[in-house]
Design a protein around this motif. Structure first.
Motif, PDB file in Angstrom:
ATOM      1  N   UNK A  80      25.950 -34.934   1.329  1.00  0.00           N
ATOM      2  CA  UNK A  80      27.339 -35.335   1.135  1.00  0.00           C
ATOM      3  C   UNK A  80      27.650 -36.632   1.845  1.00  0.00           C
ATOM      4  N   UNK A  81      28.922 -36.973   1.883  1.00  0.00           N
ATOM      5  CA  UNK A  81      29.325 -38.202   2.566  1.00  0.00           C
ATOM      6  C   UNK A  81      29.133 -38.101   4.075  1.00  0.00           C
ATOM      7  N   UNK A  82      28.943 -39.233   4.705  1.00  0.00           N
ATOM      8  CA  UNK A  82      28.824 -39.317   6.159  1.00  0.00           C
ATOM      9  C   UNK A  82      30.144 -38.858   6.762  1.00  0.00           C
ATOM     10  N   UNK A  83      30.048 -38.138   7.870  1.00  0.00           N
ATOM     11  CA  UNK A  83      31.251 -37.696   8.573  1.00  0.00           C
ATOM     12  C   UNK A  83      31.081 -37.899  10.069  1.00  0.00           C
ATOM     13  N   UNK A  84      32.185 -37.790  10.774  1.00  0.00           N
ATOM     14  CA  UNK A  84      32.172 -37.909  12.234  1.00  0.00           C
ATOM     15  C   UNK A  84      32.566 -36.578  12.833  1.00  0.00           C
TER      16      UNK A  84
ATOM     17  N   UNK B 231      32.809 -29.707   0.012  1.00  0.00           N
ATOM     18  CA  UNK B 231      32.607 -30.667   1.090  1.00  0.00           C
ATOM     19  C   UNK B 231      31.971 -29.971   2.301  1.00  0.00           C
ATOM     20  N   UNK B 232      32.428 -28.768   2.618  1.00  0.00           N
ATOM     21  CA  UNK B 232      31.844 -27.989   3.718  1.00  0.00           C
ATOM     22  C   UNK B 232      30.371 -27.690   3.437  1.00  0.00           C
ATOM     23  N   UNK B 233      30.076 -27.346   2.205  1.00  0.00           N
ATOM     24  CA  UNK B 233      28.698 -27.051   1.808  1.00  0.00           C
ATOM     25  C   UNK B 233      27.807 -28.279   1.977  1.00  0.00           C
ATOM     26  N   UNK B 234      28.307 -29.440   1.584  1.00  0.00           N
ATOM     27  CA  UNK B 234      27.551 -30.684   1.772  1.00  0.00           C
ATOM     28  C   UNK B 234      27.253 -30.923   3.244  1.00  0.00           C
ATOM     29  N   UNK B 235      28.226 -30.637   4.117  1.00  0.00           N
ATOM     30  CA  UNK B 235      28.001 -30.821   5.547  1.00  0.00           C
ATOM     31  C   UNK B 235      26.901 -29.908   6.057  1.00  0.00           C
ATOM     32  N   UNK B 236      26.860 -28.689   5.548  1.00  0.00           N
ATOM     33  CA  UNK B 236      25.875 -27.717   6.026  1.00  0.00           C
ATOM     34  C   UNK B 236      24.470 -27.999   5.516  1.00  0.00           C
ATOM     35  N   UNK B 237      24.364 -28.400   4.247  1.00  0.00           N
ATOM     36  CA  UNK B 237      23.028 -28.574   3.666  1.00  0.00           C
ATOM     37  C   UNK B 237      22.605 -30.024   3.483  1.00  0.00           C
ATOM     38  N   UNK B 238      23.535 -30.944   3.721  1.00  0.00           N
ATOM     39  CA  UNK B 238      23.220 -32.360   3.582  1.00  0.00           C
ATOM     40  C   UNK B 238      23.502 -32.859   2.177  1.00  0.00           C
TER      41      UNK B 238
END
Length: 73
Positions: free
Chosen positions: A40-44, A31-38
């Motif tokens: 993944x799920x939308x987050x706030x 999940x952290x990797x998705x946040x860094x590279x795009x």
């Protein structure tokens, strides 16, 4: 007097990264990797460090990944 207040048993709509990862059955690191590279799920982002995921966004992201075969794009 009788207390008729019901305990709040409704699931919270916003989840921590650890809760979101558990909800999706994936590692927190993924999940952290998705946040860094795009991708993944939308987050706030709340403040400088706090990240939260909404349950509806997690479900929408998971549903968008549905495939019937490896040949679907």
């Amino acid at each position: 007097m009788i207390d008729t207040a019901q305990p709040d048993t409704a699931p919270r709509p916003y989840l921590t990264p650890a809760e979101a990862a558990a909800h999706l059955s994936i590692p927190v690191r993924t999940l952290e990797s998705y946040r860094k590279r795009g991708g993944g799920p939308v987050y706030r982002k709340l403040g400088l460090k706090t990240v939260r995921y909404h349950r509806d966004d997690l479900t929408a992201w998971a549903e968008a990944g549905k495939r019937r075969s490896v040949h679907e794009c």
